[in-house]
Design an enzyme around this catalytic site. Structure first.
Site, PDB file in Angstrom:
ATOM      1  N   LYS A 116       0.907  -1.234  -0.019  1.00  0.00           N
ATOM      2  CA  LYS A 116       0.047  -0.045  -0.123  1.00  0.00           C
ATOM      3  C   LYS A 116       0.969   1.473   0.058  1.00  0.00           C
ATOM      4  O   LYS A 116       0.536   2.219  -0.686  1.00  0.00           O
ATOM      5  CB  LYS A 116      -0.794  -0.167   1.138  1.00  0.00           C
ATOM      6  CG  LYS A 116      -2.202  -1.035   1.092  1.00  0.00           C
ATOM      7  CD  LYS A 116      -2.899  -0.813   2.300  1.00  0.00           C
ATOM      8  CE  LYS A 116      -4.278  -1.816   1.941  1.00  0.00           C
ATOM      9  NZ  LYS A 116      -3.993  -3.122   1.642  1.00  0.00           N
ATOM     10  N   GLU A 200      -2.388   6.848   7.893  1.00  0.00           N
ATOM     11  CA  GLU A 200      -3.089   7.617   7.188  1.00  0.00           C
ATOM     12  C   GLU A 200      -4.188   8.589   7.909  1.00  0.00           C
ATOM     13  O   GLU A 200      -4.643   7.959   9.017  1.00  0.00           O
ATOM     14  CB  GLU A 200      -4.081   7.046   6.146  1.00  0.00           C
ATOM     15  CG  GLU A 200      -3.218   6.312   5.015  1.00  0.00           C
ATOM     16  CD  GLU A 200      -4.026   5.884   3.781  1.00  0.00           C
ATOM     17  OE1 GLU A 200      -3.686   5.726   2.745  1.00  0.00           O
ATOM     18  OE2 GLU A 200      -5.385   5.543   4.069  1.00  0.00           O
ATOM     19  N   HIS A 235     -14.005  -2.748   9.362  1.00  0.00           N
ATOM     20  CA  HIS A 235     -13.498  -2.393   8.103  1.00  0.00           C
ATOM     21  C   HIS A 235     -13.776  -3.424   6.957  1.00  0.00           C
ATOM     22  O   HIS A 235     -13.008  -3.451   5.781  1.00  0.00           O
ATOM     23  CB  HIS A 235     -11.988  -2.491   8.269  1.00  0.00           C
ATOM     24  CG  HIS A 235     -11.552  -1.099   9.148  1.00  0.00           C
ATOM     25  ND1 HIS A 235     -11.944   0.098   9.188  1.00  0.00           N
ATOM     26  CD2 HIS A 235     -10.988  -1.512  10.569  1.00  0.00           C
ATOM     27  CE1 HIS A 235     -11.328   0.849  10.077  1.00  0.00           C
ATOM     28  NE2 HIS A 235     -10.825  -0.165  10.945  1.00  0.00           N
ATOM     29  N   ARG A 292      -7.735  -7.978  -8.135  1.00  0.00           N
ATOM     30  CA  ARG A 292      -8.378  -9.335  -8.226  1.00  0.00           C
ATOM     31  C   ARG A 292     -10.088  -8.858  -8.543  1.00  0.00           C
ATOM     32  O   ARG A 292     -10.126  -7.876  -8.427  1.00  0.00           O
ATOM     33  CB  ARG A 292      -8.212  -9.790  -7.122  1.00  0.00           C
ATOM     34  CG  ARG A 292      -8.778  -9.147  -5.856  1.00  0.00           C
ATOM     35  CD  ARG A 292      -8.569  -9.938  -4.616  1.00  0.00           C
ATOM     36  NE  ARG A 292      -8.797  -9.188  -3.129  1.00  0.00           N
ATOM     37  CZ  ARG A 292      -9.652  -8.738  -2.795  1.00  0.00           C
ATOM     38  NH1 ARG A 292     -10.952  -8.863  -3.305  1.00  0.00           N
ATOM     39  NH2 ARG A 292      -9.728  -8.011  -1.317  1.00  0.00           N
TER      40      ARG A 292
END
Length: 665
Positions: A116, A200, A235, A292
């Site tokens: 990421k 973040e 999440h 994917r």
């Protein structure tokens, strides 16, 4: 096009891929672990190869065994599904080296998005908008914490190799950071073999909107609209829909073109999903790209009329995309609800159990059920506890939502705890109907979602007693009898010169209730909880028809080893018959220790035996169904001893440790 395809996955997605492959005339090969020997995907495939023990790390995640299965069966291509090895660059490379086509993007694209933090750097260079954060390689915990302190709380910790909510933690204050970081690292390492983190800024009311992109090997790229996946727990997405509510044509075009820009930046090919955070002011930020097929791809299929697995197979066989951008049409609205074996009221704790009764809603052009289980299958501790994906479609969002509510109320599952009531409450609450969506939706509207149905105790008890009596009669009738007229085979309470009465004890709503049922010739008079009620009924198969005070209704009776569930229009009633105590029951408890909330594996011990601990201090971490669960001290006291060590399997309810609370506590 390929003639034989191996699916390197299990459950619902393996069945989904097999369905398209069969329609295209492609032979299929399944792989399975010990736990999946009798699984539905194994039955559906043309061939199946055993690849190892039940834990995924010893079977579905072992690259060499998957490749060997492809070689042994002559499979020309491998579809990875989602999860497991689907975004593993080493697996894609091993396929190439073995001369087997990987149905997915190039290795370089997987590597680019596999981290990421690296992905953020690539997107920054491609001028794709990013959320502020730290994406560097230096993983010193002190540096990560300083980055969080500098940008201000709340922040979001995310595993760079993550997905599906694994290795992700919200941190609301500086004093929570160290514990959250340690937990996220452990979870990421267990799920992906990599504990690298990024930090973040956490937007407080964003929407999670993702764009489905497709690229081929001939320079063509399209986006197939967007999906709103804002409603999440831990999440992980709960209900997804397409198209996103309130999406303007301009915003759709801007997000779609940005998504293609992101895909082109890494030389992408195949199906991909670019995920964005959409802020209240209409600005959007790149979050990640999943290289994917997504779990929620069916909602895109429903509104576009396209089979995305077929598109994947076409691109992998070097064919061009079936449609150009201006040929893609959107029609109607679709929802997907993920049906899980989990206790939504108990922090979504995963559940295990045998699906003793399973009756999905009837499929049609409006209702689709993607599943990998059948009645009698076991929800085990080894894999994600998803039972099915319920997908609905109609001309408008309002009508599609009505179909979703109806299909959820028609879904019948017995033998394990499920989130069906939670999903129904969510889908029918006012804020969801009015599309007031953001990623904090469930927390913000908890009172509307986690409520129990209004209980009519007298009605529930009466119908439970009626159901039990009719079930007994049904079971007796199914047994052969030489003399069908003998009263000794009757289950209507016949007594010589006495009222036809039967005495029951029902366990319902957490209590035991004595009941007396008297046969009246046309129904029963049932006395329970101090009241008499006359009711008529019949049970045909699992369909209960009953009449109360001239009101005729119907329900479904599910009988499992754990007892009964009666599904009624107003909700489900769970009950069981209390058998006489013959003195054989073990009344011993598990007092004196802390117990495992479910079947799982001990991951780590956080304190030493003999340690004095404070109330709510973390003591050990368990892992079950790919999620971590922290066991905490119930009070200040001393940990006398641990009864299990890291790596050991634990049965649900087992005592984990000996604990002595302080006298003051």
């Amino acid at each position: 096009m390929f003639s034989k395809l191996l699916i390197a996955n299990r459950g619902e997605i393996a069945c989904r891929v097999i369905k398209t492959a069969r329609r295209l005339g492609i032979a299929t090969v399944a792989v399975y672990s010990d736990a999946d020997r009798d699984a539905l995907h194994v039955e559906l495939a043309d061939e199946a190869v055993h690849i190892g023990p039940s834990p995924a790390r010893e079977s579905y995640l072992v690259i060499d065994r998957i490749i060997e299965a492809a070689r042994a069966t002559g499979a020309e291509a491998i579809h990875p599904g989602y999860g497991f090895l689907s975004e593993n660059a080493a697996f894609a490379r091993a396929c190439s080296e073995a001369g087997v086509t990987f149905v997915g993007p190039p290795v370089a694209a997987i590597e680019a998005m596999g981290s990421k933090s690296a992905a953020k750097q690539i997107m920054e260079q491609a001028q794709v908008p990013l959320v502020p954060g730290y994406h560097g390689e230096d993983q010193d915990p002190a540096l990560l914490k300083k980055a969080a302190d500098d940008m201000g709380y709340p922040v979001l910790l995310k595993a760079t190799a993550g997905g599906g909510g694994k290795g992700m933690r919200q941190v609301w204050a500086a004093d929570e950071f160290d514990e959250a970081l340690a937990a996220a690292k452990r979870e990421s390492s267990a799920s992906f073999g990599d504990d690298t983190m990024l930090v973040e800024k956490y937007l407080t009311k964003p929407r999670h909107v993702e764009v489905q992109v497709f690229c081929d090997n001939h320079g063509n790229a399209v986006y197939l609209a967007e999906r709103d996946c804002s409603v999440q727990r831990r999440h992980q997405k709960v209900i997804e829909e397409a198209p996103a509510p309130g999406m303007t044509a301009q915003l759709r075009r801007d997000m779609g073109e940005t998504a293609i820009q992101a895909a082109r930046a890494i030389g992408y090919s195949g199906a991909g999903t670019v995920e964005f955070l959409l802020d209240e002011d209409g600005s959007f930020y790149f979050m990640e790209m999943n290289t994917r097929l997504q779990v929620e791809h069916p909602v895109t299929e429903m509104i576009t009329g396209q089979d995305l697995v077929e598109w994947q197979l076409l691109v992998a066989s070097d064919a061009p995309l079936p449609l150009a951008q201006d040929e893609i049409r959107l029609h109607g609205h679709a929802f997907e609800a993920r049906v899980y074996a989990e206790d939504a009221a108990n922090d979504f704790l995963p559940a295990t159990g045998t699906l003793g009764f399973l009756r999905p809603p009837e499929e049609s052009e409006f209702v689709r059920v993607d599943t990998g289980v059948r009645q009698g299958d076991e929800i085990s501790v080894f894999y994600d506890p998803m039972i099915a994906k319920l997908i609905v479609w109609d001309e408008t969002r309002e009508r599609a939502l009505q179909r979703l509510a109806s299909a959820l109320s028609d879904y019948r599952i017995g033998g394990t705890v499920t989130n069906l009531d939670f999903l129904y409450n969510l889908a029918t609450c006012r804020p969801f109907r009015e599309a007031e969506l953001d990623t904090g939706f469930i927390t913000r509207h908890g009172e509307l979602i986690f409520h129990q149905r209004e209980q009519d105790l007298q009605l529930d008890l009466t119908l439970a007693a009626l159901s039990l009596l009719l079930y007994r009669q049904q079971q007796a009738a199914s047994r052969n009898c030489l003399d069908p007229w003998t009263p000794w085979q009757s289950h209507n309470g016949w007594r010589l010169n006495e009222p036809h009465a039967q005495h029951l004890v029902l366990h319902c709503h957490g209590q035991d209730f004595p009941a007396v049922a008297e046969w009246l010739g046309q129904g029963y008079r049932i006395r329970v909880n101090g009241h008499d009620t006359v009711v008529q009924g019949e049970l045909e198969g699992d369909c209960l028809r009953f009449e109360l005070a001239g009101h005729r209704q119907r329900g479904t009776l599910a009988a499992t080893d754990e007892g009964f569930t009666l599904y009624l229009p107003a909700g489900a009633v769970q009950f069981s018959e209390v058998r006489p105590d013959t003195g054989e029951l073990d009344a011993s408890g598990a007092a004196g220790g802390l117990n495992a909330p479910m079947n799982g594996t001990v991951v780590t011990l956080l304190v030493e035996a003999g340690a004095a601990v404070a109330a709510d201090q973390p003591l050990l971490v368990m892992e079950a169904m790919k999620m971590e669960h922290t066991i905490r001290a119930p009070a200040a006291g001393t940990v006398d001893s641990f009864l299990f060590q890291p790596g050991e399997l634990v049965d649900g309810g087992a005592e984990l440790l000996r604990f002595t609370p302080d006298e003051e506590a």
